[in-house]
Design a protein around this motif. Structure first.
Motif, mmCIF file in Angstrom:
data_model
loop_
_atom_site.group_PDB
_atom_site.id
_atom_site.type_symbol
_atom_site.label_atom_id
_atom_site.label_comp_id
_atom_site.label_asym_id
_atom_site.label_seq_id
_atom_site.Cartn_x
_atom_site.Cartn_y
_atom_site.Cartn_z
ATOM 1 N N GLY A 38 0.828 -1.204 0.000
ATOM 2 C CA GLY A 38 0.000 0.000 0.000
ATOM 3 C C GLY A 38 0.858 1.248 0.000
ATOM 4 N N GLY A 97 2.306 9.675 10.964
ATOM 5 C CA GLY A 97 1.476 9.058 9.933
ATOM 6 C C GLY A 97 -0.004 9.316 10.190
ATOM 7 N N GLY A 98 -0.790 9.179 9.109
ATOM 8 C CA GLY A 98 -2.233 9.338 9.241
ATOM 9 C C GLY A 98 -2.811 8.300 10.189
ATOM 10 N N LYS A 99 -2.197 7.144 10.225
ATOM 11 C CA LYS A 99 -2.644 6.054 11.097
ATOM 12 C C LYS A 99 -2.667 6.506 12.562
ATOM 13 C CE LYS A 99 -1.399 1.633 9.965
ATOM 14 N NZ LYS A 99 -0.549 0.452 9.807
ATOM 15 N N LEU A 102 -5.520 9.000 13.234
ATOM 16 C CA LEU A 102 -6.806 8.311 13.406
ATOM 17 C C LEU A 102 -6.882 7.640 14.774
ATOM 18 C CD1 LEU A 102 -6.955 6.817 9.833
ATOM 19 C CD2 LEU A 102 -8.839 8.094 10.876
ATOM 20 N N TRP A 123 -10.743 0.257 5.159
ATOM 21 C CA TRP A 123 -9.312 0.094 5.412
ATOM 22 C C TRP A 123 -9.127 -0.687 6.715
ATOM 23 C CZ3 TRP A 123 -5.805 3.556 8.539
ATOM 24 C CH2 TRP A 123 -4.465 3.149 8.402
ATOM 25 N N TYR A 126 -9.334 0.770 10.570
ATOM 26 C CA TYR A 126 -10.443 1.489 11.234
ATOM 27 C C TYR A 126 -11.108 0.660 12.336
ATOM 28 C CZ TYR A 126 -10.281 4.623 7.104
ATOM 29 O OH TYR A 126 -9.901 5.467 6.098
ATOM 30 N N ASN A 168 -13.762 7.705 3.708
ATOM 31 C CA ASN A 168 -12.435 7.559 3.124
ATOM 32 C C ASN A 168 -12.592 7.613 1.599
ATOM 33 O OD1 ASN A 168 -10.220 4.778 2.539
ATOM 34 N ND2 ASN A 168 -9.708 6.920 2.660
ATOM 35 N N ASN A 172 -9.256 3.199 0.090
ATOM 36 C CA ASN A 172 -8.498 1.958 0.197
ATOM 37 C C ASN A 172 -9.411 0.975 0.920
ATOM 38 O OD1 ASN A 172 -6.745 -0.105 0.748
ATOM 39 N ND2 ASN A 172 -5.429 1.050 2.134
ATOM 40 N N ILE A 202 -6.267 10.841 2.855
ATOM 41 C CA ILE A 202 -4.855 10.553 2.603
ATOM 42 C C ILE A 202 -4.540 10.366 1.106
ATOM 43 C CG2 ILE A 202 -4.943 8.018 2.874
ATOM 44 C CD1 ILE A 202 -2.394 9.408 4.936
ATOM 45 N N TYR A 203 -5.568 9.985 0.302
ATOM 46 C CA TYR A 203 -5.345 9.797 -1.139
ATOM 47 C C TYR A 203 -5.858 10.983 -1.957
ATOM 48 C CZ TYR A 203 -4.252 4.952 0.061
ATOM 49 O OH TYR A 203 -3.676 3.818 0.602
ATOM 50 N N SER A 234 2.479 10.351 3.319
ATOM 51 C CA SER A 234 2.879 9.029 2.824
ATOM 52 C C SER A 234 2.578 8.803 1.353
ATOM 53 C CB SER A 234 2.165 7.936 3.615
ATOM 54 O OG SER A 234 2.697 7.849 4.906
ATOM 55 N N LYS A 235 1.316 9.023 0.972
ATOM 56 C CA LYS A 235 0.882 8.638 -0.379
ATOM 57 C C LYS A 235 1.146 9.767 -1.372
ATOM 58 C CE LYS A 235 -1.062 5.353 2.148
ATOM 59 N NZ LYS A 235 -0.772 3.949 2.225
ATOM 60 N N ARG A 243 6.982 8.580 8.168
ATOM 61 C CA ARG A 243 5.963 8.570 9.219
ATOM 62 C C ARG A 243 5.518 9.980 9.605
ATOM 63 N NH1 ARG A 243 3.621 6.039 7.891
ATOM 64 N NH2 ARG A 243 2.406 5.439 9.704
ATOM 65 N N TYR A 323 -5.450 1.195 -6.057
ATOM 66 C CA TYR A 323 -5.883 -0.191 -5.871
ATOM 67 C C TYR A 323 -6.985 -0.575 -6.846
ATOM 68 C CZ TYR A 323 -3.779 1.040 -1.408
ATOM 69 O OH TYR A 323 -2.933 1.495 -0.451
HETATM 70 C C1 LIG Z 1 -7.014 4.749 3.952
HETATM 71 C C2 LIG Z 1 -5.733 4.957 4.663
HETATM 72 N N1 LIG Z 1 -5.701 5.813 5.693
HETATM 73 C C3 LIG Z 1 -4.575 6.022 6.381
HETATM 74 C C4 LIG Z 1 -3.401 5.387 6.047
HETATM 75 C C5 LIG Z 1 -2.208 5.674 6.894
HETATM 76 O O1 LIG Z 1 -1.067 6.003 6.234
HETATM 77 P P1 LIG Z 1 0.164 6.600 7.024
HETATM 78 O O2 LIG Z 1 0.067 6.175 8.442
HETATM 79 O O3 LIG Z 1 1.365 6.062 6.336
HETATM 80 O O4 LIG Z 1 0.051 8.098 6.887
HETATM 81 C C6 LIG Z 1 -3.383 4.468 5.001
HETATM 82 C C7 LIG Z 1 -2.174 3.694 4.668
HETATM 83 O O5 LIG Z 1 -2.191 2.648 4.061
HETATM 84 C C8 LIG Z 1 -4.576 4.264 4.271
HETATM 85 O O6 LIG Z 1 -4.614 3.428 3.217
#
Ligand SMILES: Cc1ncc(COP(=O)(O)O)c(C=O)c1O
Length: 395
Positions: A38, A97-99, A102, A123, A126, A168, A172, A202-203, A234-235, A243, A323
């Motif tokens: 990813g 990171g976005g992770k 969240l 994704w 979540y 989202n 993804n 994020i995309y 990231s993307k 990160r 994807y």
């Molecule tokens: C939908 C979605 N949100 C958030 C993320 C988090 O990405 P990152 O933590 O690298 O910013 C991803 C990474 O695969 C993602 O696909």
């Protein structure tokens, strides 16, 4: 040592697992075509790396209260310029990171047992993050027959007693993007409820064809108080390993997330922030992002056409992210090599063993009829992998 209930209900990330199994096979000299990852296969643009190197050389290796302020201001400026969103730098939180953004959002928003509406397929992180925060994921079905999209009625039917909705777009794993009109319809439904919205954008830069991206919070000024926008580098900038992500939203929510982060990570890495600042301010950034977007668009179109040409494979056209999420269930019930395929896990296992192709089982995203293939890889690899898949399925 006994682990707590909270962690025992959480599943490890299947996407990371599949990618690492393929990498192990590659390390043993097996020629595996990887569609699991990813992450962009491009290198981070040079001007971003140069900014980080310069920061290191200048001794920018300490805690970063000042630098963090500069980056937050650049992100607030980006949100005004590109997303029509008016946030002060204090309404931006920098995260790993976005992770991580969240994760902290769910932690500060959810009381035990509170429900979070998640369109499915989703994704992988979540539902697990909602569970880690003590909340309860509630899935809103959005299968291929609905173009992988929820409707206003889905929101209205499930809003009672729920705290939040995750959106989202681009998505993804499905690659689907809501149009501005569709999002506006969802926004009108949200405004009839008490839901808060976590909009994972994020995309945002990876949209294709005529598709237009809009930020959810920009659709109606009443949404700014109840939307948290999640994003990261990231993307967009091929910076998965750096990160760096962020959240922007109501002051009290961002402040609570910052309090959490202050006991967790303080601010992100100093020289990574310097790279991120260049990403949001350097004159070469738009062209670098556009070049990657165009290449993803070319690959996505090619992968989609090739998948659709395989008997028993049906694929919704991706309009964003990187994807394809084809329905391969017409092949369930068959046996490939030693694997009798009853679902997406077996299908992915058979692909790896028989075709030496790594892809991610859809069950990880709540859709067992489908598998996810990433087109963040070169056209030659896409052709090689799909030749092998086609041979396995129809040869
Ligand atoms: C939908 C979605 N949100 C958030 C993320 C988090 O990405 P990152 O933590 O690298 O910013 C991803 C990474 O695969 C993602 O696909």
């Amino acid at each position: 040592m006994e682990l707590c209930e909270r962690i025992r209900t959480v599943n490890p990330s299947v996407t990371i697992e599949v990618t690492s199994r393929a990498k192990q096979m590659q390390a043993r000299g097996i020629d595996v075509v990887g569609f699991g990852a990813g992450e962009p296969d491009f290198d981070t643009p040079a001007f971003i790396k140069d900014a980080a190197k310069a920061a290191l050389d200048a001794g920018d290796t300490k805690y970063t209260p000042a630098k963090a302020g500069e980056l937050k201001a650049a992100i607030a400026e980006k949100l005004k310029r590109e997303n029509s969103l008016d946030y002060s730098p204090e309404q931006v939180l920098l995260t790993f990171g976005g992770k991580h953004a969240l994760y902290n959002a769910f932690q500060v928003l959810l009381e035990p047992g509170e429900k979070v509406l998640i369109p499915s397929p989703y994704w992988v992180s979540y539902p697990e993050q909602v569970k880690l925060a003590g909340g309860q994921p509630v899935f809103l079905p959005a299968g291929p027959e609905k173009g992988f999209k929820i409707t206003p009625d889905d929101i209205l039917a499930h809003a009672d007693g729920a705290k939040a909705l995750v959106l989202n777009s681009p998505c993804n794993p499905t690659g689907v993007t809501y149009s501005p009109e569709e999002l506006a319809d969802l926004a009108r439904a949200v405004l009839q409820t008490d839901l808060v919205v976590l909009s994972d954008e994020i995309y945002e830069k990876l949209v294709y064809g005529q598709t237009k991206f809009v930020s959810f919070a920009a659709l109606d000024e009443r949404l700014t108080d109840r939307t948290l926008t999640i994003n990261g580098l990231s993307k967009t900038f091929a910076m998965t390993g750096w990160r760096l992500g962020w959240a922007a939203g109501p002051k009290e929510v961002v402040k609570a997330m910052a309090t959490m982060a202050s006991h967790q990570v303080t601010n992100p890495v100093s020289f990574a922030q310097a790279g991120a600042l260049a990403a949001y301010t350097h004159q070469d950034a738009p062209a670098a992002v556009e070049a990657m977007r165009q290449e993803f668009e070319r690959r996505g179109r090619h992968m989609h056409q090739r998948l659709e040409a395989i008997e028993g494979v049906r694929c919704v056209q991706p309009t964003g992210a990187f994807y394809c999420f084809p329905d391969v269930s017409a092949h369930y019930g068959r046996t490939f090599g030693e694997v009798e395929v009853t679902g997406s896990l077996d299908f992915a296992r058979a692909c790896l063993q028989t075709a030496k192709v790594a892809l991610v089982p859809g069950v990880a995203f709540g859709a067992d009829n489908c598998v996810r293939l990433s087109f963040a890889t070169g056209i030659e690899q896409i052709d090689k992998g799909l030749d092998r898949l086609e041979e396995m399925l129809t040869g």
